[in-house]
Design an enzyme around this catalytic site. Structure first.
Site, PDB file in Angstrom:
ATOM      1  N   ARG A 103      26.675  14.044 -42.097  1.00 18.03           N
ATOM      2  CA  ARG A 103      26.519  14.605 -43.429  1.00 18.03           C
ATOM      3  C   ARG A 103      27.339  13.746 -44.386  1.00 18.03           C
ATOM      4  O   ARG A 103      28.403  13.237 -44.036  1.00 18.03           O
ATOM      5  CB  ARG A 103      26.999  16.055 -43.468  1.00 18.03           C
ATOM      6  N   LYS A 142      30.725  22.042 -41.810  1.00 18.58           N
ATOM      7  CA  LYS A 142      29.779  23.073 -42.233  1.00 18.58           C
ATOM      8  C   LYS A 142      29.691  24.213 -41.232  1.00 18.58           C
ATOM      9  O   LYS A 142      29.600  25.382 -41.603  1.00 18.58           O
ATOM     10  CB  LYS A 142      28.403  22.446 -42.449  1.00 18.58           C
ATOM     11  N   HIS A 222      20.951  12.764 -47.402  1.00 17.96           N
ATOM     12  CA  HIS A 222      20.426  13.697 -46.406  1.00 17.96           C
ATOM     13  C   HIS A 222      19.148  13.173 -45.763  1.00 17.96           C
ATOM     14  O   HIS A 222      18.867  13.482 -44.600  1.00 17.96           O
ATOM     15  CB  HIS A 222      20.169  15.073 -47.018  1.00 17.96           C
ATOM     16  N   ARG A 225      20.258  11.222 -42.888  1.00 22.08           N
ATOM     17  CA  ARG A 225      20.609  12.102 -41.774  1.00 22.08           C
ATOM     18  C   ARG A 225      19.357  12.565 -41.042  1.00 22.08           C
ATOM     19  O   ARG A 225      19.290  12.527 -39.802  1.00 22.08           O
ATOM     20  CB  ARG A 225      21.406  13.294 -42.307  1.00 22.08           C
ATOM     21  N   HIS A 248      24.492  20.541 -35.250  1.00 23.55           N
ATOM     22  CA  HIS A 248      23.717  21.754 -35.524  1.00 23.55           C
ATOM     23  C   HIS A 248      24.311  22.928 -34.742  1.00 23.55           C
ATOM     24  O   HIS A 248      24.584  22.798 -33.553  1.00 23.55           O
ATOM     25  CB  HIS A 248      22.255  21.578 -35.102  1.00 23.55           C
ATOM     26  N   TYR A 258      11.602  18.116 -33.595  1.00 22.74           N
ATOM     27  CA  TYR A 258      10.641  17.786 -32.550  1.00 22.74           C
ATOM     28  C   TYR A 258       9.266  18.358 -32.872  1.00 22.74           C
ATOM     29  O   TYR A 258       8.242  17.719 -32.643  1.00 22.74           O
ATOM     30  CB  TYR A 258      11.122  18.324 -31.194  1.00 22.74           C
TER      31      TYR A 258
END
Length: 301
Positions: A103, A142, A222, A225, A248, A258
């Site tokens: 990030r 985060k 982003h 990312r 995550h 995916y």
């Protein structure tokens, strides 16, 4: 609280979606309820957290798909940055963003202590933010999963090595909530923040599109990312490994990448599986021929 079962929790979230709530809102609701019930578990009021399940398979994702650029576009943009006389000074940082999935707030928060060049590890344990008032703050990552250690590839190692070696020595070493030695700083020695890089990307893409006929889509930190995440998914990286690298908190977020792979990815996978099956058949054929040959030899012994 003691009467709430996992099935009740799932039905509650499903009802929210059937009432028109988006998946992002439902994730926020669950994000409040899960730690609240976890406190009850920690205090021995409950044996199990009824909201401790993964959302994948319970609700469907309604969020707008995050955009990633193709590998070809990424390489063209990086080459442009590398060769451009204005933006070349940002090449190492942009390369790192495309090849680590960090990030932007995590990248901006990196200090010299967080970059272990000897062992080639990036220690991500905080992020830096700046408020409208101009005040800087050091915040936790985060999510708890955002605190992680990333291994460096050889290329990423070289980029960090260059940034460290060329880090300006004429800027003041500011301290923000006990953190000092920020890798990327502005002209006043303060750590750069997301807004700096969002503007740079915007201007760099505009400059690229002013030069080339084939236009480059919008690229933000982003997007870097998400492009990294998509590239690793296309390379068939284990989803749990990718979840860790991305920071995550839920595997469902990683799996969304995916499930958004396109037709070309499906074609490539079918070809790969066909080649694998052909290779297996060839091996089996060779093994059968070898066995027949051995049996024939033993027959005459």
């Amino acid at each position: 609280m003691c009467e709430v079962k996992t099935s009740d929790a799932k039905l509650f979230l499903i009802k929210l979606q059937s009432d028109g709530r988006g998946s992002s809102t439902i994730k926020t609701v669950r994000g409040v309820l899960r730690p609240a019930f976890q406190m009850a578990v920690d205090d021995d009021l409950l044996m199990k957290n009824p909201f401790g399940f993964e959302l994948v398979g319970v609700i469907y994702n309604t969020e707008k798909t995050r955009l990633a650029i193709t590998r070809e576009q990424m390489n063209k943009f990086l080459k442009f940055i590398h060769d451009d006389n204005i933006y070349c000074k940002y090449y190492e940082a942009i390369y790192i963003l495309f090849h680590t999935g960090m990030r932007i707030s995590e990248f901006c928060g990196l200090t010299l202590k967080d970059i272990d060049l000897e062992n080639r590890i990036i220690d991500i344990n905080h992020q830096v933010q700046r408020f409208r008032s101009g005040k800087y703050d050091i915040c936790p990552t985060k999510t708890s999963a955002g605190t992680r250690k990333l291994p460096m590839t050889e290329e990423v190692y070289q980029m960090f090595k260059s940034l460290v070696e060329n880090r300006p020595t004429d800027l003041p070493e500011v301290i923000v909530k006990g953190y000092a030695g920020f890798l990327i700083r502005d002209k006043d020695g303060m750590p750069e923040v997301a807004l700096h890089w969002e503007h740079r990307f915007q201007h760099a893409v505009k400059r690229y599109n002013d030069i080339y006929k084939i236009q480059m889509p919008s690229i933000t930190p982003h997007v870097c990312r998400h492009t990294y995440c998509s590239n690793q998914a296309r390379a068939r990286m284990n989803p749990k490994t990718l979840q860790y690298l991305m920071g995550h908190s839920e595997i469902s977020v990683t799996m969304d990448v995916y499930t958004h792979l396109g037709l070309d990815d499906a074609k490539d996978e079918i070809i790969r599986l066909k080649e694998l099956e052909d290779a297996r058949k060839e091996i089996n054929s060779i093994e059968r021929d070898t066995i027949r040959s051995m049996e024939s030899q033993f027959k005459y012994i």
